[in-house]
Design a protein around this motif. Structure first.
Motif, PDB file in Angstrom:
ATOM      1  N   ALA A   1      -4.011  15.929  -2.169  1.00 18.81           N
ATOM      2  CA  ALA A   1      -3.508  14.867  -1.298  1.00 18.81           C
ATOM      3  C   ALA A   1      -2.068  14.540  -1.662  1.00 18.81           C
ATOM      4  O   ALA A   1      -1.559  14.968  -2.708  1.00 18.81           O
ATOM      5  N   ARG A   2      -1.437  13.781  -0.794  1.00 16.80           N
ATOM      6  CA  ARG A   2      -0.046  13.367  -1.015  1.00 16.80           C
ATOM      7  C   ARG A   2       0.070  11.877  -0.770  1.00 16.80           C
ATOM      8  O   ARG A   2      -0.345  11.369   0.281  1.00 16.80           O
ATOM      9  N   LEU A   3       0.614  11.173  -1.755  1.00 18.41           N
ATOM     10  CA  LEU A   3       0.916   9.752  -1.633  1.00 18.41           C
ATOM     11  C   LEU A   3       2.406   9.578  -1.363  1.00 18.41           C
ATOM     12  O   LEU A   3       3.223  10.310  -1.916  1.00 18.41           O
ATOM     13  N   GLU A   4       2.737   8.599  -0.561  1.00 19.92           N
ATOM     14  CA  GLU A   4       4.155   8.365  -0.270  1.00 19.92           C
ATOM     15  C   GLU A   4       4.386   6.894   0.023  1.00 19.92           C
ATOM     16  O   GLU A   4       3.557   6.216   0.637  1.00 19.92           O
TER      17      GLU A   4
ATOM     18  N   SER B   1       0.844  -1.186   0.000  1.00 18.78           N
ATOM     19  CA  SER B   1       0.000   0.000   0.000  1.00 18.78           C
ATOM     20  C   SER B   1       0.878   1.235   0.000  1.00 18.78           C
ATOM     21  O   SER B   1       2.096   1.149   0.174  1.00 18.78           O
ATOM     22  N   TRP B   2       0.246   2.388  -0.236  1.00 21.91           N
ATOM     23  CA  TRP B   2       0.915   3.684  -0.127  1.00 21.91           C
ATOM     24  C   TRP B   2       0.243   4.490   0.984  1.00 21.91           C
ATOM     25  O   TRP B   2      -0.976   4.379   1.188  1.00 21.91           O
ATOM     26  N   GLU B   3       1.021   5.288   1.673  1.00 23.77           N
ATOM     27  CA  GLU B   3       0.448   6.228   2.634  1.00 23.77           C
ATOM     28  C   GLU B   3      -0.185   7.386   1.871  1.00 23.77           C
ATOM     29  O   GLU B   3       0.389   7.881   0.899  1.00 23.77           O
ATOM     30  N   VAL B   4      -1.364   7.805   2.306  1.00 23.11           N
ATOM     31  CA  VAL B   4      -2.019   8.935   1.681  1.00 23.11           C
ATOM     32  C   VAL B   4      -2.426   9.925   2.765  1.00 23.11           C
ATOM     33  O   VAL B   4      -2.965   9.533   3.806  1.00 23.11           O
TER      34      VAL B   4
END
Length: 330
Positions: A111-114, A74-77
């Motif tokens: 938003a930001r995905l990381e 998964s990615w952090e959002v």
């Protein structure tokens, strides 16, 4: 005999050991420096040896990175502004974006995905989902909107699918926009991006951009500081009607600067034989073909010759692109 003699030659030696040393003395290592100025190696061979060594270093580095980095599914959002939605729920602060889950930012959201491989800022009116997050592949699907990607992983581990092409990261920063009709554009800030669709591909360097259209795929990449006439002519060649091609090609060739040679290089593999011949002649004026490249070979689509000419443009050795075209072992 003192055992220390075997380690540092202190103590009394054993006569048998001394005899063995004398017998093997002719095979003793003789340290000496190599005078590389006297080593004869043809320049091409030296360049290929250095290129191979550089590729080996990168391959080893990629292998170590893949083996040692943490796995993730998964990615952090994180919400930056407005009211993004993750699936059916509002994104209040942070959450996990998991495979096949859609993120929609809406008209006022950001938003930001990381993840371990990089970060992606998602602008308003963007709809995307995570297709997969594996050890050797991270892939987003972007239906529409705008993202800004910063990827610090080795090349060809991050992909963004759009309705008209796949953006393949080659170690870079870029902005990708997709409109409601599925047409897209990528603008590269640093590194490289490859745009791919059904065997058609474009390589875009820092400072460059490229359009893509549904059913066609990526067009001819160009630098942002090229003339407006040059860019408009490329768009006609890539996506315009057939009857406009002759005029568009003449405009593109006349407007091309030496810096635009990489755009003409892409045109060598597109169009009919007569068009490619005109492109060859103009490109040869801007960047003379290197040794081993012939007009006949280029017009026949000879890949080694195309690669040699690319190398002469000054954007790096094509062996890097060929390396990343091979899928990493899963």
């Amino acid at each position: 005999m003192n055992d220390d003699y075997l380690w540092d030659k202190t103590g009394a030696p054993d006569p048998k050991v001394e005899g063995l040393e004398k017998l093997l003395a002719c095979y003793r290592h003789q340290p000496r420096r190599i005078d590389w100025t006297k080593v004869s190696m043809p320049a091409p061979a030296r360049w290929h040896w250095l290129s191979a060594a550089a590729v080996l270093v990168v391959v080893v580095g990629v292998g170590m990175w893949v083996v040692t980095r943490p796995s993730a599914s998964s990615w952090e959002v994180a919400r930056l502004e407005g009211s993004p939605r993750l699936g059916a729920a509002s994104l209040e602060t942070t959450a996990k974006l998991r495979a096949d889950e859609w993120l929609q930012t809406g008209p006022d959201g950001r938003a930001r995905l990381e993840s371990a491989i990089g970060a992606v800022e998602v602008e308003a009116n963007t709809r995307l989902r995570l297709r997969r997050a594996r050890l050797t592949e991270h892939r987003l699907e972007m239906a529409q909107g705008t993202i800004h990607a910063t990827i610090w992983a080795p090349p060809r581990l991050f992909f963004v699918e759009t309705p008209s092409a796949v953006a393949v990261d080659l170690g870079c920063q870029y902005t990708l926009h997709v409109d409601a009709a599925g047409a897209g554009r990528v603008d590269v800030t640093s590194g490289w991006v490859a745009f791919e669709y059904q065997g058609r591909e474009s390589f875009i360097p820092a400072g460059g951009a490229c359009h893509t259209r549904p059913g066609v795929g990526p067009g001819t990449p160009f630098f942002g500081d090229s003339s407006e006439k040059f860019r408009a002519a490329l768009e006609q060649l890539d996506f315009g009607p057939l009857e406009a091609r002759a005029t568009a090609l003449q405009t593109a060739l006349s407007e091309a600067r030496p810096r635009d040679a990489f755009s003409l290089w892409h045109l060598l593999a597109r169009g009919n034989p007569e068009e490619r011949a005109l492109v060859y002649d103009r490109l040869a004026q801007l960047v003379p073909p290197p040794a081993g490249v012939t007009r006949d070979g280029i017009l026949r689509g000879n890949r080694p010759m195309l690669d040699l000419w690319w190398d002469a443009l000054g954007y790096g050795d094509t062996s890097w692109f060929r390396l990343w075209k091979r899928d990493l072992p899963r």
